[in-house]
Scaffold this motif. Structure first.
Motif, short mmCIF file in Angstrom:
data_model
loop_
_atom_site.label_atom_id
_atom_site.label_comp_id
_atom_site.label_asym_id
_atom_site.label_seq_id
_atom_site.Cartn_x
_atom_site.Cartn_y
_atom_site.Cartn_z
N ARG A 47 0.82 -1.20 0.00
CA ARG A 47 0.00 0.00 0.00
C ARG A 47 0.86 1.26 0.00
N PHE A 48 2.14 1.11 0.33
CA PHE A 48 3.04 2.26 0.37
C PHE A 48 3.85 2.44 -0.91
N GLN A 49 3.75 1.50 -1.86
CA GLN A 49 4.49 1.71 -3.09
C GLN A 49 3.81 2.83 -3.89
N PHE A 50 4.58 3.47 -4.72
CA PHE A 50 4.14 4.70 -5.37
C PHE A 50 2.84 4.50 -6.15
N LEU B 10 12.07 4.33 -7.76
CA LEU B 10 11.44 3.04 -7.98
C LEU B 10 10.20 2.96 -7.09
N ASN B 11 9.71 1.78 -6.82
CA ASN B 11 8.45 1.63 -6.09
C ASN B 11 8.42 2.40 -4.78
N PHE B 12 9.52 2.32 -4.02
CA PHE B 12 9.58 2.92 -2.70
C PHE B 12 10.71 3.93 -2.55
N GLU C 107 6.15 -6.38 -8.43
CA GLU C 107 6.58 -5.97 -9.76
C GLU C 107 7.32 -4.64 -9.66
N LEU C 108 8.54 -4.60 -10.17
CA LEU C 108 9.32 -3.37 -10.14
C LEU C 108 8.69 -2.32 -11.05
N GLU C 109 8.69 -1.07 -10.58
CA GLU C 109 8.18 0.04 -11.39
C GLU C 109 9.16 1.20 -11.36
N LEU C 110 9.24 1.91 -12.44
CA LEU C 110 10.05 3.12 -12.56
C LEU C 110 9.11 4.31 -12.54
N VAL C 111 9.41 5.26 -11.66
CA VAL C 111 8.59 6.47 -11.53
C VAL C 111 9.40 7.65 -12.00
#
Length: 336
Positions: free
Chosen positions: A13-16, A106-108, A163-167
């Protein structure tokens, strides 16, 4: 003291990508890129710091002769794997064209510890895919986000699918003195801490401190508490406007040991949670240039700015012993 139990689902719930769609109107304009190619994760895990091919917006050049091997090699003579992400490059360039410049995370985690590799006057400002890759590749902070094991470490249950994400966030100059971290326990705001550990005289003006507390509390009560449906123990980072009347949400983090309490300790925050008639959250700032936490004369994350070998050699040695050991190391490295 004990921390609230946290599950793997809570962490997600804390990932971007979980909180940004809810609070996008109160945050910095951002683009989430996923899914990411598997070789991008391989690149982040690979040894060395190198720019993927085609990412630097420069024409390909070489100084190799026809008789030389065109493959990079590591110290053991093995060919170094080459990486290229043309699709990801195009997405990053589109964001840069739209926003003017971006800063990545990234996510966090964001690569704050690698800000030194880009111009000091515009930290974390990326104007090409190469800038984005170099920041992420040079950062120790973002390694936390690269595996489910580290992301879900300390959770009360097993890991969730991850799943890795790039922000890519719109970059603009930020006055670090207006960045705050706020601590919420059982849906009650306990404390507010200055994030940048430097002394700012205006933050010690009593009317200014009262205005900051009032603005942050009102912002939280109006904009965050009614919408936040994740765990009731959390922290959030806020950037106040220049006139200290409004705020922009920067990030959310768990109320857990993995989150830096900055000018508090978690024992102190726990003590605050036991005070039932507390009139307002407690604000802590650097109150003098002699404050123990002040680092105005030292660059942040300075351990990342010198080779790891230098840190290892310096352990337990005085200046002369370190110089002798460093010189001997260089001498051995150039021997056939």
């Amino acid at each position: 003291m004990s921390f609230p139990e946290i599950t793997a689902a809570d962490i997600l719930r804390f990932q971007f990508s979980s909180w940004y769609p809810i609070f996008s109107s109160l945050s910095i304009r951002s683009t989430i890129v996923r899914p990411l190619p598997q070789d991008f994760l391989d690149y982040l895990h690979s040894d060395g710091v190198h720019v993927p091919e085609g990412a630097d917006d420069l024409p390909a050049e070489t100084t190799l002769s026809d008789d030389e091997d065109g493959e990079d090699s590591d110290d053991e003579g093995e060919p170094q794997r080459r990486f290229a992400f043309p699709g990801l490059d195009a997405q990053i360039r589109a964001c840069i064209s739209n926003y003017g410049a971006v800063f990545p995370k990234l996510n966090f985690s964001s690569p704050q510890d690698a800000a030194w590799i880009l111009p000091a006057g515009s930290p974390l400002k990326c104007t090409s895919p190469a800038d984005v890759y170099m920041l992420l590749k040079s950062s120790d902070f973002v390694t936390h986000d690269l595996s489910a094991e580290s992301v879900f470490d300390g959770c009360s249950d097993g890991p969730c699918p991850y799943e890795l994400e790039l922000v890519l966030r719109k970059w603009y100059p930020v006055d670090r003195s207006r960045e705050l971290r706020c601590f919420v326990r059982q849906n009650t705001m306990l404390g507010i801490s200055q994030r940048d550990i430097n002394y700012y005289d205006y933050l010690n003006d009593e009317p200014t401190r009262a205005r900051i507390v009032s603005t942050v509390r009102d912002f939280w009560e109006t904009n965050i508490r009614p919408r936040w449906d994740a765990p009731e123990d959390y922290t959030f980072d806020l950037l106040l406007t220049r006139d200290l009347s409004r705020g922009h949400i920067l990030d959310f983090n768990p109320y857990a040991v993995r989150t830096d309490p900055l000018l508090f300790t978690y024992d102190e925050l726990h003590a605050l949670s036991l005070v039932s008639d507390r009139p307002a959250p407690e604000l802590r700032v650097i109150d003098s240039r002699a404050h123990p936490a002040a680092t105005s004369n030292a660059p942040a994350h300075q351990h990342n700015m010198i080779p790891f070998e230098a840190l290892s050699l310096s352990s337990g040695r005085d200046v002369q012993e370190f110089a002798d050991a460093w010189e001997e190391g260089i001498r051995q490295s150039v021997q056939p």
